[in-house]
Write a protein that holds these residues in place. Structure first.
Motif, short mmCIF file in Angstrom:
data_model
loop_
_atom_site.label_atom_id
_atom_site.label_comp_id
_atom_site.label_asym_id
_atom_site.label_seq_id
_atom_site.Cartn_x
_atom_site.Cartn_y
_atom_site.Cartn_z
N VAL A 48 0.82 -1.21 0.00
CA VAL A 48 0.00 0.00 0.00
C VAL A 48 0.86 1.26 0.00
N THR A 49 1.93 1.28 0.77
CA THR A 49 2.82 2.44 0.78
C THR A 49 3.39 2.69 -0.61
N THR A 50 3.70 1.62 -1.32
CA THR A 50 4.26 1.74 -2.67
C THR A 50 3.29 2.43 -3.62
N VAL A 51 2.02 2.03 -3.62
CA VAL A 51 1.08 2.64 -4.56
C VAL A 51 0.58 4.01 -4.09
N VAL A 52 0.53 4.24 -2.79
CA VAL A 52 0.18 5.58 -2.29
C VAL A 52 1.21 6.59 -2.77
N ALA A 53 2.47 6.19 -2.80
CA ALA A 53 3.56 7.08 -3.23
C ALA A 53 3.44 7.50 -4.69
N ASP A 54 2.60 6.83 -5.47
CA ASP A 54 2.42 7.20 -6.87
C ASP A 54 1.70 8.54 -7.03
N GLY A 55 1.06 9.02 -5.96
CA GLY A 55 0.51 10.38 -6.00
C GLY A 55 -0.94 10.51 -6.43
N GLY A 56 -1.68 9.42 -6.50
CA GLY A 56 -3.09 9.51 -6.87
C GLY A 56 -3.96 9.92 -5.69
N ARG A 57 -5.27 10.01 -5.94
CA ARG A 57 -6.22 10.39 -4.90
C ARG A 57 -6.72 9.20 -4.11
N HIS A 58 -6.76 8.03 -4.76
CA HIS A 58 -7.23 6.83 -4.07
C HIS A 58 -6.48 5.62 -4.60
N ILE A 59 -6.56 4.55 -3.84
CA ILE A 59 -5.98 3.27 -4.25
C ILE A 59 -7.04 2.20 -4.05
N SER A 60 -6.85 1.07 -4.66
CA SER A 60 -7.71 -0.07 -4.35
C SER A 60 -6.84 -1.22 -3.87
N LEU A 61 -7.44 -2.00 -2.99
CA LEU A 61 -6.78 -3.15 -2.40
C LEU A 61 -7.65 -4.36 -2.65
N HIS A 62 -7.05 -5.43 -3.12
CA HIS A 62 -7.78 -6.65 -3.47
C HIS A 62 -7.15 -7.83 -2.74
N LEU A 63 -8.01 -8.72 -2.25
CA LEU A 63 -7.58 -9.90 -1.52
C LEU A 63 -8.31 -11.11 -2.07
N ALA A 64 -7.59 -12.17 -2.33
CA ALA A 64 -8.19 -13.44 -2.73
C ALA A 64 -7.47 -14.56 -2.00
N GLU A 65 -8.23 -15.60 -1.67
CA GLU A 65 -7.65 -16.76 -0.98
C GLU A 65 -7.99 -18.01 -1.75
N GLN A 66 -7.00 -18.86 -1.88
CA GLN A 66 -7.21 -20.16 -2.52
C GLN A 66 -6.08 -21.09 -2.09
N ASN A 67 -6.44 -22.32 -1.79
CA ASN A 67 -5.44 -23.34 -1.44
C ASN A 67 -4.48 -22.88 -0.34
N ASN A 68 -5.03 -22.23 0.67
CA ASN A 68 -4.26 -21.77 1.82
C ASN A 68 -3.16 -20.76 1.48
N GLN A 69 -3.42 -19.98 0.43
CA GLN A 69 -2.55 -18.87 0.06
C GLN A 69 -3.42 -17.64 -0.14
N ALA A 70 -2.86 -16.48 0.15
CA ALA A 70 -3.56 -15.21 -0.06
C ALA A 70 -2.84 -14.41 -1.13
N LEU A 71 -3.61 -13.85 -2.04
CA LEU A 71 -3.10 -12.91 -3.02
C LEU A 71 -3.56 -11.53 -2.54
#
Length: 120
Positions: A48-71
């Motif tokens: 999140v810090t990485t994309v906030v530093a890009d200078g936009g007004r908002h960011i989106s965060l996405h989470l997915a889980e499958q086979n005991n792993q999180a993306l």
């Protein structure tokens, strides 16, 4: 994201966004009955810090889980970042425990993602 659990959030690109993102991700994993690994906080905060530093007004965060792993994917929604591209982002994500990770600049902004092993 057919046949897997997923969630997404839109956050203002503010200094508090990394902490809010971590809270949202851990809360959702808990609802799914999954334990967040110790590495999750540093990893989410770095994404999140990485994309906030890009200078936009908002960011989106996405989470997915499958086979005991999180993306976890953060997206800047800022086509022309105000900051120089940081080549160390992927190295740092690996150091923070990412099983795999990547970054891509699209016409709509930068996305940075990491896959992390979870404990059930």
């Amino acid at each position: 994201m057919k046949n897997r659990q997923g969630a997404s959030w839109s956050l203002e690109a503010q200094p508090w966004a990394p902490g809010k993102a971590f809270t949202e991700v851990t809360g959702r994993l808990g609802k799914w009955g999954l334990k967040a690994p110790d590495a999750l906080e540093g990893l989410v905060r770095h994404l999140v810090t990485t994309v906030v530093a890009d200078g936009g007004r908002h960011i989106s965060l996405h989470l997915a889980e499958q086979n005991n792993q999180a993306l976890v994917l953060a997206f800047s929604h800022q086509p022309g970042p105000s900051q120089q591209w940081d080549d160390d982002v992927l190295t740092r994500l690996r150091e923070l425990g990412a099983a795999s990770c990547g970054t891509e600049m699209t016409g709509e902004g930068r996305q940075v993602w990491a896959v992390l092993d979870l404990a059930s």
